[in-house]
Design a protein around this motif. Structure first.
Motif, mmCIF file in Angstrom:
data_model
loop_
_atom_site.group_PDB
_atom_site.id
_atom_site.type_symbol
_atom_site.label_atom_id
_atom_site.label_comp_id
_atom_site.label_asym_id
_atom_site.label_seq_id
_atom_site.Cartn_x
_atom_site.Cartn_y
_atom_site.Cartn_z
ATOM 1 N N UNK A 294 0.864 -1.174 0.000
ATOM 2 C CA UNK A 294 0.000 0.000 0.000
ATOM 3 C C UNK A 294 0.900 1.224 0.000
ATOM 4 N N UNK A 295 0.780 2.057 -1.040
ATOM 5 C CA UNK A 295 1.656 3.215 -1.159
ATOM 6 C C UNK A 295 0.977 4.521 -0.767
ATOM 7 N N UNK A 296 -0.339 4.571 -0.828
ATOM 8 C CA UNK A 296 -1.070 5.775 -0.421
ATOM 9 C C UNK A 296 -2.550 5.461 -0.360
ATOM 10 N N UNK A 297 -3.314 6.379 0.160
ATOM 11 C CA UNK A 297 -4.766 6.262 0.155
ATOM 12 C C UNK A 297 -5.341 7.496 -0.527
ATOM 13 N N UNK A 298 -6.394 7.254 -1.287
ATOM 14 C CA UNK A 298 -7.071 8.326 -2.017
ATOM 15 C C UNK A 298 -8.568 8.062 -1.972
ATOM 16 N N UNK A 299 -9.347 9.011 -2.422
ATOM 17 C CA UNK A 299 -10.771 8.808 -2.575
ATOM 18 C C UNK A 299 -11.053 8.220 -3.945
ATOM 19 N N UNK A 300 -11.898 7.181 -3.999
ATOM 20 C CA UNK A 300 -12.169 6.517 -5.272
ATOM 21 C C UNK A 300 -13.512 5.806 -5.222
ATOM 22 N N UNK A 301 -13.957 5.354 -6.371
ATOM 23 C CA UNK A 301 -15.180 4.557 -6.438
ATOM 24 C C UNK A 301 -14.873 3.074 -6.312
ATOM 25 N N UNK A 302 -13.606 2.716 -6.151
ATOM 26 C CA UNK A 302 -13.199 1.329 -5.922
ATOM 27 C C UNK A 302 -12.421 1.273 -4.614
ATOM 28 N N UNK A 303 -12.554 0.186 -3.852
ATOM 29 C CA UNK A 303 -11.874 0.129 -2.555
ATOM 30 C C UNK A 303 -10.356 -0.036 -2.673
ATOM 31 N N UNK A 304 -9.873 -0.656 -3.767
ATOM 32 C CA UNK A 304 -8.441 -0.837 -3.979
ATOM 33 C C UNK A 304 -8.096 -0.508 -5.417
ATOM 34 N N UNK A 305 -6.973 0.186 -5.604
ATOM 35 C CA UNK A 305 -6.477 0.510 -6.940
ATOM 36 C C UNK A 305 -5.091 -0.106 -7.079
ATOM 37 N N UNK A 306 -4.906 -0.977 -8.063
ATOM 38 C CA UNK A 306 -3.617 -1.619 -8.297
ATOM 39 C C UNK A 306 -2.928 -0.898 -9.452
ATOM 40 N N UNK A 307 -1.727 -0.376 -9.193
ATOM 41 C CA UNK A 307 -0.987 0.382 -10.195
ATOM 42 C C UNK A 307 0.402 -0.213 -10.368
ATOM 43 N N UNK A 308 0.995 -0.001 -11.546
ATOM 44 C CA UNK A 308 2.357 -0.453 -11.817
ATOM 45 C C UNK A 308 3.372 0.631 -11.470
ATOM 46 N N UNK A 309 2.990 1.888 -11.706
ATOM 47 C CA UNK A 309 3.906 3.007 -11.503
ATOM 48 C C UNK A 309 3.192 4.078 -10.690
#
Length: 78
Positions: free
Chosen positions: A22-37
């Motif tokens: 987990x690198x940060x938390x943000x507001x989103x419409x999904x509970x988890x966001x998986x990113x490469x970069x």
């Protein structure tokens, strides 16, 4: 005012995950966001970016579009 029952659920503390961490938390419409970069591992932001310009970009552009001055090139080689 927002209409009821037409908007997706909002997660104010959605986790941004990169390489299993987990690198940060943000507001989103999904509970988890998986990113490469992300900004923590991107070469531009970490200062590890290398500028490679083996052939001058301007010269390459000029030669590609026939605007390269042959007399100037021969003067530089002397």
């Amino acid at each position: 005012m927002a209409k009821p029952d037409i908007h997706p659920k909002w997660y104010p503390e959605a986790k941004v995950i990169c390489n299993g961490q987990v690198v940060m938390t943000v507001g989103s419409t999904k509970p988890e966001l998986h990113v490469d970069v992300w900004s923590g591992n991107h070469p531009f932001y970490t200062g590890t970016q290398k500028m490679i310009d083996t052939e001058g970009r301007v010269e390459r552009f000029m030669r590609k579009y026939g605007m390269f001055d042959q007399s100037a090139a021969s003067d530089e080689q002397k």
